[in-house]
Scaffold this motif. Structure first.
Motif, short mmCIF file in Angstrom:
data_model
loop_
_atom_site.label_atom_id
_atom_site.label_comp_id
_atom_site.label_asym_id
_atom_site.label_seq_id
_atom_site.Cartn_x
_atom_site.Cartn_y
_atom_site.Cartn_z
N TYR A 98 -29.17 18.60 -11.46
CA TYR A 98 -28.90 17.25 -11.60
C TYR A 98 -28.75 16.61 -10.32
O TYR A 98 -29.19 15.50 -10.11
CB TYR A 98 -27.69 17.08 -12.57
CG TYR A 98 -27.34 15.56 -12.91
CD1 TYR A 98 -28.27 14.98 -13.78
CD2 TYR A 98 -26.33 14.87 -12.55
CE1 TYR A 98 -28.26 13.82 -14.17
CE2 TYR A 98 -26.20 13.49 -13.11
CZ TYR A 98 -27.03 13.02 -13.59
OH TYR A 98 -27.02 11.54 -14.06
N VAL A 126 -29.05 5.71 -19.40
CA VAL A 126 -28.95 5.26 -17.95
C VAL A 126 -28.92 3.71 -18.18
O VAL A 126 -28.18 3.19 -17.89
CB VAL A 126 -29.85 5.59 -16.93
CG1 VAL A 126 -29.68 4.96 -15.61
CG2 VAL A 126 -29.76 6.87 -16.63
N ARG A 176 -22.64 8.62 -15.18
CA ARG A 176 -23.43 9.83 -14.85
C ARG A 176 -22.54 11.19 -15.60
O ARG A 176 -23.38 11.86 -16.11
CB ARG A 176 -23.25 10.24 -13.25
CG ARG A 176 -24.30 9.40 -12.89
CD ARG A 176 -23.86 9.36 -11.30
NE ARG A 176 -24.45 8.49 -10.38
CZ ARG A 176 -25.56 8.94 -9.71
NH1 ARG A 176 -25.93 9.97 -9.43
NH2 ARG A 176 -26.24 8.00 -9.02
#
Lengths: 297, 329
Positions: free
Chosen positions: A118, A190, A196
């Motif tokens: 990520y 998103v 996140r």
């Protein structure tokens, strides 16, 4: 198309089990065989004290190296201990080492892979190089050296096997995360204003875990093999503890003098359980794909 | 104050060629557009014109090698491009929501449909699960998913493309947005389903009193479903205005060529215009971006074209728009 919603309520799970097992045996015989083997060994491990006819660690100087008979189904070893009972108790140890070892491997590997995939960039590079460095050594040699260096306790053996296996999970999860990170639904998440962390744990992790879970059965097989290997070369679990690898090693000395049963039966048990986990691993891989999670299973 | 006002948006793609020299592709070159409360605006243009990129910049979805060079995007007076991630997260998915193309890949494969509609609500407001679930069922019914209660338990792969697109619309509506951005919402759906989805989207948008920004390369969609249109070419909006004026009296040569290229006009005996190559974003011509392909380009087109106001709200970016039409304004 109209399945998941109409799946039976939870209570009937047990009731339909025989039916589903029959369906499985017909449509996925290898999966069925794998599940059967692993299931039988798991039962043996769970009820070892009840099933085994003799005390697995009871040396008996009058019954040394007896061939298989009605009293000692798989014969006795050099110390007069019943091989059949020792194999049953050995399955306890096989699960007892492999399951925690794979858990350790996942606990280390999955978060690392998740983070590296990520985050990307420098941390990812560093992790990848570290993993490559670990892979340079043959894993069994590495495990051997680490156990020899840290001591032969059961805990150490579990941690070392898990540690050596962690890169597999890290790489697997990282690769999944890399492709998931730019997938449509993550992009949508998103755009929908998710943080996140939410995206990472709610959307990416469950999807990335699929590959890792599918691999876990295969890694269990590998862990059992490694723990047996360690015991065989003498740095793993020590005799007289009933460990299959240790038993094979003891039996190997008697092989030349004709007492074949001491090594053969633990060897067969080892091969069978490893095979069972591998068959199961392939099946799990198919099953964990949600596109196939439809209809009667 | 307009609901949305994009001002002079520039986005470049920065990379390296094989020799390691920096290469810049100028993808957006001063996009400006405004959208009022309750309006439906269609953004049209050929592939690579920068339609999706404009929206991505708006939603904070730009990622390397795309780079925001300058510009503002004011949503209710707040510059979206200057917000930090936390503040932007409070707006996107709530006040501004997005319906993307390829609905099948835009839903999380391991989560039930209803659960995903619940989660988008919980990401923005502290609602109880039961309450959010009820609203999810309501929304699914609203977008025409039959047997919503049962279908809410299904996984995305059990939905067809058209149904998945309806689910995405339900998700976009979940937090009562004031602006819905639809990026080619009907790509990959067959024609009848396209019409259904667009009818649904526009009627729900009207019902909710929201505004709609829809990206498409289907001029028919714009003509049928939008109040205003903006025509994009090479990262520039070359002409914009009310649909009937822009399509009734196209002023920019590119808009004229685009309209002449529709199958209906060609069938009716019109001559198909010369297609020309897509613009090379790494070496755009000086002045007007369309000058390389334009049939009436001359020396003056090597300088920056003026923004000509043709009628109320109708403007074109061209040197050669007839002056008397400009005077009408």
């Amino acid at each position: 198309m109209s399945d998941a919603a109409s799946s039976p309520p939870a209570g009937s799970w047990l009731r339909t089990l025989p039916l589903r097992l029959r369906v499985m045996a017909r449509h996925a015989p290898t999966a069925f065989a794998g599940a059967l083997i692993v299931g039988v060994f798991a039962l043996l491990a769970l009820f070892a004290p009840l099933i085994s006819p003799h005390d697995p660690m009871q040396a008996n100087p009058y019954d040394v190296l007896k061939p298989p008979s009605g009293q000692f189904w798989f014969g006795t070893d050099g110390a007069g201990m019943d091989v059949f009972s020792r194999i049953i108790h050995g399955s306890c140890l096989a699960f007892g080492i492999a399951v925690p070892a794979v858990a350790v491997a996942m606990l280390i590997g999955v978060p690392l892979g998740l983070f590296a995939g990520y985050r990307g960039g420098m941390p990812d590079e560093v992790l990848l190089r570290a993993m490559d460095a670990l892979r340079i050594f043959p894993s069994i040699i590495l495990a051997l050296a680490l156990v020899a260096a840290t001591g032969k306790s059961l805990g150490n053996i579990i941690i070392v096997i898990g540690l050596v296996d962690a890169p597999i999970f890290a790489r697997l999860v990282r690769a999944e995360v890399l492709s998931l990170r730019h997938s449509g639904f993550v992009e949508s998440a998103v755009a929908a204003g998710n943080t996140r962390w939410r995206i990472l744990f709610i959307h990416i992790l469950p999807n990335a875990m699929r590959g890792a879970l599918a691999q876990s059965a295969v890694r269990l097989a590998w862990s059992i093999r490694v723990s047996a290997t360690l015991a065989f070369v003498g740095v793993g679990v020590q005799p007289p503890t009933p460990e299959w690898g240790a038993m094979i090693r003891q039996g190997a000395e008697q092989m030349v003098t004709g007492e074949w049963w001491v090594a053969l039966f633990p060897g067969l048990a080892l091969v069978l359980l490893v095979l069972g986990f591998n068959l199961l691993g392939d099946a799990v891989q198919d099953w964990l794909d949600p596109r196939r999670r439809t209809g009667v299973r | 104050m307009s609901l949305l006002s994009i001002e002079d948006l520039h986005v470049h793609f920065v990379g390296e060629d094989r020799l390691g020299r920096p290469v810049t592709a100028r993808a957006l070159n001063g996009v400006s557009l405004t959208l009022e409360q309750g309006e439906r605006l269609g953004l049209v243009g050929e592939t690579g014109a920068g339609k999706s990129l404009t929206v991505q910049a708006l939603m904070g979805l730009l990622r390397a090698p795309a780079r925001l060079v300058r510009g503002r995007a004011l949503f209710e007076g707040v510059d979206l491009l200057a917000l930090d991630e936390a503040k932007l997260n409070r707006l996107r998915g709530a006040a501004i929501s997005m319906v993307v193309q390829s609905p099948k890949t835009s839903l999380d494969p391991v989560r039930r449909i209803g659960d995903q509609i619940v989660r988008i609500q919980q990401a923005h407001a502290p609602v109880s699960r039961a309450q959010a679930w009820r609203r999810a069922i309501d929304l699914l019914e609203k977008v025409g998913v039959a047997d919503a209660e049962r279908r809410a338990m299904a996984y995305p792969h059990q939905f067809s493309g058209g149904m998945a697109q309806r689910v995405l619309i339900a998700m976009a509506l979940a937090n009562r947005p004031r602006l819905i951005v639809a990026d080619e919402p009907t790509t990959g759906l067959d024609a009848t389903v396209q019409a259904q989805v667009l009818d649904l989207l526009t009627s729900l948008v009207r019902e909710e009193g929201a505004s709609l920004l829809v990206i498409t390369h289907d001029i028919g969609v714009v003509a049928h479903y939008c109040d205003k249109v903006a025509v994009m070419f090479a990262g520039v909006i070359v002409e914009s205005g009310p649909v009937e004026q822009v399509f009734g009296a196209p002023a920019h040569p590119y808009t004229q060529a685009l309209l002449a290229a529709t199958p209906e006009r060609i069938e009716a005996g019109g001559k198909a215009p010369r297609a020309g190559l897509p613009p090379n974003l790494r070496a755009l011509p000086e002045g007007c971006v369309y000058s390389d392909r334009c049939p009436i380009a001359d020396a003056s087109c090597r300088t920056e074209p003026p923004q000509r106001l043709l009628a109320l709200g109708h403007q074109a970016l061209c040197h050669h728009v007839a002056p008397q039409r400009e005077a009408l304004a």
